[in-house]
Design an enzyme around this catalytic site. Structure first.
Site, PDB file in Angstrom:
ATOM      1  CG  HIS A 104      -7.349  -3.477   0.498  1.00  0.00           C
ATOM      2  ND1 HIS A 104      -8.576  -3.527  -0.129  1.00  0.00           N
ATOM      3  CD2 HIS A 104      -7.487  -2.615   1.518  1.00  0.00           C
ATOM      4  CE1 HIS A 104      -9.409  -2.716   0.492  1.00  0.00           C
ATOM      5  NE2 HIS A 104      -8.788  -2.148   1.503  1.00  0.00           N
ATOM      6  CG  HIS A 106      -5.776  -1.225   5.840  1.00  0.00           C
ATOM      7  ND1 HIS A 106      -5.915   0.077   5.388  1.00  0.00           N
ATOM      8  CD2 HIS A 106      -6.881  -1.881   5.399  1.00  0.00           C
ATOM      9  CE1 HIS A 106      -7.053   0.187   4.715  1.00  0.00           C
ATOM     10  NE2 HIS A 106      -7.660  -0.989   4.712  1.00  0.00           N
TER      11      HIS A 106
HETATM   12  P1  AMP Z   1     -10.838  -0.236   2.908  1.00  0.00           P
HETATM   13  O1  AMP Z   1     -11.473  -0.690   1.601  1.00  0.00           O
HETATM   14  O2  AMP Z   1     -11.839   0.475   3.770  1.00  0.00           O
HETATM   15  O3  AMP Z   1     -10.131  -1.331   3.635  1.00  0.00           O
HETATM   16  O4  AMP Z   1      -9.741   0.842   2.626  1.00  0.00           O
HETATM   17  C1  AMP Z   1      -9.351   1.316   1.377  1.00  0.00           C
HETATM   18  C2  AMP Z   1      -8.113   2.137   1.606  1.00  0.00           C
HETATM   19  O5  AMP Z   1      -7.608   2.498   0.352  1.00  0.00           O
HETATM   20  C3  AMP Z   1      -8.330   3.437   2.408  1.00  0.00           C
HETATM   21  O6  AMP Z   1      -7.485   3.421   3.536  1.00  0.00           O
HETATM   22  C4  AMP Z   1      -7.953   4.533   1.422  1.00  0.00           C
HETATM   23  O7  AMP Z   1      -7.284   5.582   2.042  1.00  0.00           O
HETATM   24  C5  AMP Z   1      -7.059   3.789   0.449  1.00  0.00           C
HETATM   25  N1  AMP Z   1      -7.013   4.305  -0.917  1.00  0.00           N
HETATM   26  C6  AMP Z   1      -8.051   4.691  -1.686  1.00  0.00           C
HETATM   27  N2  AMP Z   1      -7.628   5.046  -2.911  1.00  0.00           N
HETATM   28  C7  AMP Z   1      -6.289   4.860  -2.910  1.00  0.00           C
HETATM   29  C8  AMP Z   1      -5.257   5.059  -3.885  1.00  0.00           C
HETATM   30  N3  AMP Z   1      -5.530   5.511  -5.115  1.00  0.00           N
HETATM   31  N4  AMP Z   1      -3.976   4.780  -3.540  1.00  0.00           N
HETATM   32  C9  AMP Z   1      -3.682   4.325  -2.304  1.00  0.00           C
HETATM   33  N5  AMP Z   1      -4.604   4.129  -1.336  1.00  0.00           N
HETATM   34  C10 AMP Z   1      -5.887   4.384  -1.638  1.00  0.00           C
END
Ligand code: AMP
Length: 142
Positions: A104, A106
């Site tokens: 994913h 951001h």
């Molecule tokens: P990362 O894997 O560190 O790049 O980030 C994962 C991101 O997913 C974080 O910013 C979380 O806040 C976000 N996140 C986790 N669970 C959910 C969810 N159910 N819906 C939307 N965002 C999420």
């Protein structure tokens, strides 16, 4: 040993429709939804549908498909939230800051003089997420 993709990660569940999200955009290749713990107003995630843990095991063809969508959402987010800039972030493996192991990106609107909030600092009010998703959908449609 190379880490394997695991089908029970939270974004795989969102892609299957098993859990809800504040959806902004969807096509055959990707979905975009609001981050529930935004690091700034309007923080949105772009998630390719193809299964890969992160950038390191992704199909390069998927990356080529996603890049124009990242640009489209970055432009829409800057406009929707009156941002001064956009940070595009992407983390790989725990050591790289990754917490959800499905590729994913951001897209984080930035505002002059406003530092980023901490990663995973706490849940945003669902009404705020819903309103921000609506603002982004409107900017995409404009
Ligand atoms: P990362 O894997 O560190 O790049 O980030 C994962 C991101 O997913 C974080 O910013 C979380 O806040 C976000 N996140 C986790 N669970 C959910 C969810 N159910 N819906 C939307 N965002 C999420």
């Amino acid at each position: 040993m190379k880490a394997a993709y695991e089908n029970d990660n939270i974004f795989a569940k969102i892609l299957r429709g098993d859990i809800p999200c504040h959806k902004v955009y969807e096509d055959d290749d990707a979905i975009a939804f609001m981050d529930v713990m935004p690091q700034s107003e309007g923080h949105v995630l772009v998630v390719p549908k193809a299964a890969s843990r992160n950038l390191l095991d992704a199909d390069p063809g998927i990356l080529a498909t996603i890049a124009p969508l990242l640009q489209k959402l970055a432009i829409a987010a800057k406009s929707a939230f009156g941002a001064d800039g956009i940070s595009l972030m992407q983390f790989n493996e725990g050591a790289g800051g990754q917490t959800v192991f499905h590729l994913h990106f951001h897209i984080i609107p930035r505002y002059d003089g406003v530092p980023l909030q901490a990663h995973g600092r706490g849940m945003e009010d669902p009404d705020v997420l819903s309103a921000n998703a609506e603002k982004l959908r409107a900017a995409l449609a404009a």
